[in-house]
Design an enzyme around this catalytic site. Structure first.
Site, mmCIF file in Angstrom:
data_model
loop_
_atom_site.group_PDB
_atom_site.id
_atom_site.type_symbol
_atom_site.label_atom_id
_atom_site.label_comp_id
_atom_site.label_asym_id
_atom_site.label_seq_id
_atom_site.Cartn_x
_atom_site.Cartn_y
_atom_site.Cartn_z
ATOM 1 N N GLN A 1 -0.535 -3.729 7.648
ATOM 2 C CA GLN A 1 0.376 -2.864 7.790
ATOM 3 C C GLN A 1 -0.046 -1.595 8.007
ATOM 4 O OE1 GLN A 1 2.281 -2.065 3.998
ATOM 5 N NE2 GLN A 1 4.479 -1.736 5.081
ATOM 6 N N GLY A 2 0.014 -0.529 9.207
ATOM 7 C CA GLY A 2 -0.542 0.674 9.591
ATOM 8 C C GLY A 2 0.651 1.641 9.528
ATOM 9 N N TYR A 3 0.845 1.887 8.076
ATOM 10 C CA TYR A 3 1.667 2.875 7.682
ATOM 11 C C TYR A 3 1.171 4.015 7.057
ATOM 12 C CZ TYR A 3 6.173 -0.166 8.099
ATOM 13 O OH TYR A 3 7.121 -0.800 8.674
ATOM 14 N N SER A 4 0.674 4.071 5.877
ATOM 15 C CA SER A 4 0.211 5.384 5.111
ATOM 16 C C SER A 4 -0.998 6.066 5.850
ATOM 17 C CB SER A 4 -0.045 4.827 3.682
ATOM 18 O OG SER A 4 1.144 4.437 2.820
ATOM 19 N N SER B 1 -4.331 -3.251 3.563
ATOM 20 C CA SER B 1 -4.876 -4.263 2.830
ATOM 21 C C SER B 1 -5.088 -5.611 3.846
ATOM 22 C CB SER B 1 -4.090 -4.999 1.729
ATOM 23 O OG SER B 1 -2.882 -4.751 2.052
ATOM 24 N N GLU C 1 9.647 -5.437 1.943
ATOM 25 C CA GLU C 1 8.921 -5.353 1.075
ATOM 26 C C GLU C 1 9.381 -4.994 -0.198
ATOM 27 O OE1 GLU C 1 5.999 -2.143 1.792
ATOM 28 O OE2 GLU C 1 4.531 -2.944 0.598
ATOM 29 N N SER D 1 6.472 4.714 -4.087
ATOM 30 C CA SER D 1 6.005 4.644 -5.666
ATOM 31 C C SER D 1 7.511 5.059 -6.484
ATOM 32 C CB SER D 1 5.249 5.941 -5.806
ATOM 33 O OG SER D 1 6.042 7.321 -5.674
#
Lengths: 364, 406
Positions: free
Chosen positions: B127-130, B162, B245, B377
């Protein structure tokens, strides 16, 4: 599988909420609270008319023959409106005791009178449910003597059902010779705090149970579940009011609900509160349908709602600022109802200790 | 309230039990960290797909079993597999996040190309998000792509990716429309990890293991049709993924399982000769959490029933991650306290080997913080609950222009 309320249960709740909204304005509540007997005759008539008073009583004895889950649904609504009604003892615990430990003749005599609202029975335990007051009661033949503190729903009761330390239950006419009731000023003005002094009062022993202690625990657990449900309703009401207030109260040119300090608190409260409803439902359901889990669930529901209720009562009061602390808003009636429920029939620590014993984690 | 399964479900229960009895020995070991599925795991996955115990509701033309969604069936299958200690199949971000996203908003071609290989475990996604500068404020992503001769040319840096060190593909959120606003300028691209210009560097976490990566993208070329929905729709697509998610995190079944582990630990761990479960202070902490776990468990069943009936759960669903991750952390904290000083030796053995009990609890306890932070979060969850669930107004935002000037 379906986890949730049936249409009939939602309808029961709907019609009861209608009655409570109609009969129980804040002004009316203040009047009844001033007397402090935990009883409102007009409201009681309404509950009789809706069949709520005979909720658990079997149909052949003039009741509705419903289950404890239905009683929990009712209790949540009563708590939401802090209704002054002798529900936990008179409508749930006493009929349950009669149904579990009364002979056929005793049931035939008393249950129809409970269902019609003619007889209102208070319940008191002479030990075993985590009272902090005194209780010492002796039975001599059919005569009972002693002091009972912490009687539930005694304010307008015609009878008191005494649970003896051995688990047997004795029914005493509150207006008979040898029965003196002392009404104390109660923290929760919608529920009385009373003690009975018995001097050779005539008692009818319910002794058809195979195991009296099992019945006593079952009755106490049913009481715990409805007190938990009552707290759920009262806490939900306080939450709803705080949420509505946070959307209208303006400070620093913004409604306070747009500040994260308030928003996050409300988010935490709803996160605590919502799962409680499923816990209460299941705990109530288990009393009738899942005997092996019934005790743990009643004790844990009572303990957990005690904790969550206290947190919600405090933070929603804080959220109303100085007004929350005044008598003016009336929020304190809910705060005190939650506080009353927390201590009655075992505070959280006591309930958890008993839950530990039930699970075999308490051998010392 | 009817907690019994009807005949149709009892039949499925019997069928699954039979399958577990006859084939359970073929299951790969459950747990063991994130790895690329080995031969045994791929064979098991194949078997599950054949029987409809995996991807049960994904259309047949995309490699699924093609049955209509019935959450009770899924709950029964999950229940039977977990109580038998048998692997429920491959769980990774491609399967649980990208696949439902493609099925919801992707094109037919994209579904046909990616869903099958992903659910078979042949294609692994990350996953290329943050990004270092956009975590909670995901829409502030700076990684950008310009269009040149039918390709997106991507430049930027992603973090917390990850599985990136063994993934085949990445679903990537990046800025393509510089003239549009913060949210409207984003696009959702599908990027092969083998493309030149991708550099993956492991990121060691507080557990001491490299559970994440930093991924650097320098002039990475991706054909222009490797986009989900259209240019500028990236924020919408990313939120579809995030919805899936959130459902993964805070799972009440995990709490029930973990509570049982803590109870076992407290029965066998003693403090000066007394089992910790008999010591009032420890026991009361356990009982308090037990009450919370019970509430979460029945809340989960309620959500399941609502989903089965097609009812909206609203705020009730939004609270699951905040609630579940915090309770999980408190459970592992209790376990760490029960172990006391005996739990201080910390000797992780790496991804492939089993750790000793104390190390496992310490890793869980730290990893729980990762789960509290990841996927939005706790404070972001509180915003979501407050704003979407309770209808509270948003914080006033300063409108800052973002993205590179070209």
């Amino acid at each position: 599988m379906e986890f949730g309320l049936s249409n009939e249960q939602w309808m029961l709740e709907n019609s009861l909420r209608g009655l409570l909204e109609e009969k129980l304005s804040l002004e009316r509540l203040r009047k009844v609270a001033e007397i402090g007997s935990g009883f409102d005759a007009t409201l009681w008539e309404g509950l009789v008319a809706q069949g709520i008073v005979g909720l658990l009583v079997p149909e052949r004895f003039g009741g509705s023959g419903l289950a404890l889950l239905d009683a929990a649904v009712v209790a949540e609504s009563l708590g939401y409106h802090v209704a002054p009604a002798p529900f936990p003892a008179s409508v749930v615990m006493a009929p349950l005791a009669l149904m579990s430990a009364g002979s056929e003749a005793q049931q035939a005599k008393w249950l129809p009178k409970i269902a019609s609202g003619e007889v209102r029975i208070s319940v008191a335990f002479a030990g075993g449910v985590g009272q902090t007051g005194e209780a010492s009661v002796q039975l001599d033949g059919d005569q009972i003597s002693g002091l009972l503190t912490g009687a539930l729903d005694a304010g307008a009761a015609s009878h008191v059902l005494v649970f003896l330390p051995d688990g047997r239950a004795a029914l005493v006419d509150a207006h008979e010779m040898g029965v003196a009731i002392e009404m104390r000023g109660s923290l929760d003005r919608t529920r009385p705090v009373s003690s009975y002094e018995l001097n050779d009062a005539r008692a009818i022993i319910l002794d058809a149970a195979n195991d009296a202690r099992v019945v006593a625990a079952r009755v106490a657990d049913a009481g715990r579940v409805v007190l938990a449900a009552d707290t759920l309703g009262a806490a939900q009401s306080m939450f709803d009011r705080a949420l509505a207030y946070s959307k209208e109260r303006v400070q620093f040119n913004r409604v306070i609900g747009s500040f994260q300090g308030v928003k996050h608190t409300l988010a935490d409260l709803v996160t605590m509160l919502e799962p409680c409803r499923a816990l209460v439902w299941y705990a109530a359901h288990a009393q009738d349908a899942v005997p092996e889990e019934a005790r743990i669930l009643a004790l844990q529901a009572k303990a957990h709602l005690g904790e969550v209720g206290r947190e919600i009562a405090r933070l929603t009061t804080e959220m109303h600022g100085g007004m929350g602390f005044t008598d003016l808003l009336g929020l304190h009636y809910w705060f005190k109802r939650v506080a009353f429920n927390r201590q009655m029939l075992g505070a959280p620590e006591h309930c958890r200790q008993e839950a530990a014993a039930v699970q075999g984690w308490l051998t010392v | 309230m009817d907690l019994a399964y009807g005949p149709k479900y009892r039949a499925l229960q019997e069928e699954v039990r039979g399958f577990v009895r006859s084939h359970g020995h073929l299951s790969p070991r459950t747990g063991g960290g994130r790895k690329r599925p080995d031969k045994r795991a791929l064979a098991w996955q194949h078997l599950l797909l054949q029987h409809g115990y995996f991807a049960r509701n994904i259309p047949k033309e995309y490699g699924g079993f093609g049955l209509p969604l019935d959450v009770m069936e899924l709950a029964i299958i999950a229940d039977e597999f977990s109580s038998a200690g048998v692997s429920p199949g491959i769980m990774n971000q491609g399967i649980s996040m990208l696949v439902p996203t493609l099925l919801e908003v992707g094109s037919k071609e994209q579904c046909a190309k990616w869903v099958g290989p992903t659910i078979r475990g042949e294609v692994i996604w990350c996953q290329g998000y943050s990004e270092p500068g956009s975590g909670s404020d995901l829409a502030a992503a700076k990684t950008h792509a310009r269009v040149e001769d039918g390709h997106f040319i991507i430049n930027g840096q992603k973090i917390w990716t990850s599985s990136a060190h063994f993934a085949d593909m990445m679903f990537l959120l990046c800025r393509t429309e510089t003239e549009k606003g913060k949210h409207g300028g984003l696009s959702y691209l599908l990027v092969p990890m083998s493309a030149p210009g991708i550099d993956v560097r492991p990121l060691v976490t507080m557990t001491g293991r490299a559970e994440f990566n930093e991924t650097f993208l320098t002039d990475v070329r991706v054909p222009i049709d490797q986009i989900v929905m259209r240019r500028g729709d990236g924020w919408h697509v990313a939120n579809v993924t995030l919805k899936y998610e959130r459902l993964l995190l805070g799972d009440p079944n995990k709490l029930t399982y973990r509570l049982a582990r803590v109870i076992e630990l407290m029965k066998k761990t003693s403090l000066e000769g007394v089992p910790t479960i008999q010591i009032p202070e420890y026991r009361d902490r356990l009982l308090r959490i037990q009450g919370e776990v019970l509430a979460s468990k029945f809340h989960g069943l309620r959500l399941l029933s609502e989903q089965a009936k097609g009812e909206e759960s609203g705020v009730r669903r939004l609270i699951v991650k905040l609630n579940g991750t915090m309770i999980a952390y408190r459970l592992s904290s209790l376990a760490v306290d029960v172990l006391g000083a005996a739990g201080l030796p910390y000797e992780p053995k790496g991804e492939a080997l089993e750790d000793d009990e104390a190390t496992t609890w310490q890793i869980d306890n730290m990893y729980d913080i990762g789960l509290i932070i990841g996927g939005g979060s706790s404070n972001i969850q509180r915003n979501i609950i407050g704003e979407r669930g309770l209808g509270l107004p948003r914080e006033p935002t300063a409108d800052i222009k973002l993205g590179p000037k070209e």
